[in-house]
Design an enzyme around this catalytic site. Structure first.
Site, PDB file in Angstrom:
ATOM      1  N   CYS A  91      -7.450  -1.896  11.055  1.00 27.35           N
ATOM      2  CA  CYS A  91      -7.837  -1.671   9.699  1.00 27.35           C
ATOM      3  C   CYS A  91      -8.859  -2.452   9.280  1.00 27.35           C
ATOM      4  O   CYS A  91      -9.483  -2.489   8.205  1.00 27.35           O
ATOM      5  CB  CYS A  91      -6.438  -2.005   8.986  1.00 27.35           C
ATOM      6  SG  CYS A  91      -5.225  -0.760   9.267  1.00 27.35           S
ATOM      7  N   HIS A 361      -6.230   5.363   2.810  1.00 29.29           N
ATOM      8  CA  HIS A 361      -6.710   4.018   3.718  1.00 29.29           C
ATOM      9  C   HIS A 361      -7.409   4.794   4.986  1.00 29.29           C
ATOM     10  O   HIS A 361      -6.847   4.956   6.003  1.00 29.29           O
ATOM     11  CB  HIS A 361      -5.550   3.327   3.759  1.00 29.29           C
ATOM     12  CG  HIS A 361      -5.724   2.213   5.042  1.00 29.29           C
ATOM     13  ND1 HIS A 361      -6.905   1.729   5.251  1.00 29.29           N
ATOM     14  CD2 HIS A 361      -4.807   1.610   5.985  1.00 29.29           C
ATOM     15  CE1 HIS A 361      -6.716   0.862   6.255  1.00 29.29           C
ATOM     16  NE2 HIS A 361      -5.628   0.818   6.757  1.00 29.29           N
ATOM     17  N   CYS A 391      -4.880  -6.593   6.027  1.00 25.15           N
ATOM     18  CA  CYS A 391      -4.081  -6.747   7.348  1.00 25.15           C
ATOM     19  C   CYS A 391      -4.549  -5.772   8.356  1.00 25.15           C
ATOM     20  O   CYS A 391      -5.100  -4.733   8.074  1.00 25.15           O
ATOM     21  CB  CYS A 391      -2.629  -6.667   7.116  1.00 25.15           C
ATOM     22  SG  CYS A 391      -2.259  -4.909   6.491  1.00 25.15           S
TER      23      CYS A 391
END
Length: 405
Positions: A91, A361, A391
């Site tokens: 991510c 996302h 994160c």
């Protein structure tokens, strides 16, 4: 070491990450990213032969995203002389790509770099976020379970209830919709076209109007079921979780409504040295003050934004009181909730225009998108400093502090 200037940031709209309904799902990921590259070069009148490096994040460099998509997208944009490197940092991929690009400029190795990322979550071959990939030796050293189960573990240990995470999620939706309605994202969004020239998407497709705490309360927490799902032929996700937390009574609080949305998207950031920017009349929007990349417990997966932000603040010789706005990726609601709790940050300063719960996302692109959102909002409010962090699976977390100019 020289300053690194941010000249501009741009992104695509986020499209639903579904092959049957997503408006970007039929756009090749190289074409999606190349349209952002072309747009950001045109609006800044960049001399594309001067772009020394295109560094792009991609959390799942497989399928049509394989084969160094940074270089392929640059070629699709017509940038033959730009080197290309693709970064896989889960991510955090696009923020790490930007950190790498900044390092190239600060050390004097490059003068003009384009960073960012791309992710087509609608692709059928999704990444396996349990990072051991059947390596049982690593699994017994670090039993990495589903990130959703990790999120529920963190919520249980930190004392965040179902009502806490649902309230945060509903607020994220309301903030994002207010920002959309007021046009706060329009400065950075680049409309995406199909190959035949028709419009594919011009606005974020994921937000859900009418979302309230009451509607969210009716959704079933999903990761309790994951406990019984086989990760492979060796273990279930629950069996792996019990290796780390054998006695913890996990309160499963996360579901689709308070977790990040699955979407497609791409983003780009223009970085330049001060000398090059001045010589080519590029007006900087911000400078990078500090950055950090940390790693911690891969079993918890999601806890390191706090450590990363603290390290970046230390390097900048600042405290949280010196930061005007924060962008903390909403992988799950517990991540920004824990960040605010441990860092002493008020919600009025954090994710003020919503986040990934409402907007989605796109794993490899999110960091650069958040950086652009932060820059736009600092300028709109006439504020100075902002911090962005995410994160990432495996217990990773990059962060960056910027200052408007």
């Amino acid at each position: 070491m020289q300053e690194v200037w941010i000249i501009d940031a741009a992104r695509s709209p986020r499209g639903l990450g579904r092959p049957d309904k997503g408006s970007l799902a039929q756009v090749h990921p190289q074409r999606l990213l190349s349209q952002i590259l072309t747009a950001i070069a045109e609006r800044n009148q960049l001399l594309t032969d001067d772009i020394e490096h295109v560094i792009m994040g991609c959390g799942n460099p497989a399928g049509t995203q394989r084969g160094d998509i940074a270089r392929m997208a640059a070629l699709d944009a017509g940038w033959m002389r730009s080197s290309g490197t693709t970064v896989d940092h889960f991510c955090g991929s696009s923020l790490m790509a930007t950190l790498f690009g900044a390092n190239c400029i600060s050390t004097g190795m490059h003068d003009l770099v384009i960073t960012g990322g791309v992710e087509m979550m609608s692709l059928p071959d999704k990444p396996n976020m349990a990072t051991d990939q059947h390596n049982l030796h690593l699994r017994y050293k670090h039993p990495i379970t589903s990130v959703g189960i990790s999120a529920d573990v963190i919520a249980t240990e930190e004392g965040f209830s179902r009502s806490d995470v649902d309230a945060f999620a509903a607020d994220s939706q309301q903030r994002a919709l207010r920002a959309i309605d007021k046009g706060y994202f329009e400065k950075s969004i680049v409309s995406i076209k199909n190959d035949d020239g028709s419009l594919a998407l011009a606005h974020d497709e994921y937000p859900r109007r009418g979302t309230t705490v009451e509607t969210l309360s009716k959704l079933q927490a999903v990761f309790s079921d994951f406990m019984n799902y086989p990760m492979d032929d060796s273990h279930t996700f629950g069996e792996i979780a019990r290796m780390s937390w054998p006695d913890l009574k996990i309160d499963h609080v996360h579901h689709a409504g308070n977790s990040s949305g699955i979407v497609d998207g791409a983003a780009a950031v223009v970085l330049a040295s001060p000398e090059y920017a001045r010589a080519n009349k590029l007006k900087p929007r911000a400078r990078i003050l500090a950055s950090a990349s940390v790693a911690g417990s891969p079993e918890y997966n999601l806890n390191e934004p706090v450590a990363s932000a603290r390290r970046a603040l230390t390097r900048a010789e600042m405290t949280v009181d010196d930061i005007d706005l924060f962008e903390v990726n909403e992988a799950f609601a517990v991540v920004p909730l824990r960040f605010m709790k441990l860092m002493g940050v008020d919600h009025d300063q954090l994710n003020v225009n919503g986040g990934a719960i409402a907007l989605g996302h796109p794993i490899g692109a999110t960091g650069a998108m958040l950086l652009g959102t932060l820059l736009d909002e600092l300028e709109r409010r006439e504020l100075k400093r902002g911090l962005v962090t995410l994160c990432a699976a495996g217990g990773l977390a990059p962060s960056m502090i910027i200052e408007t100019m």
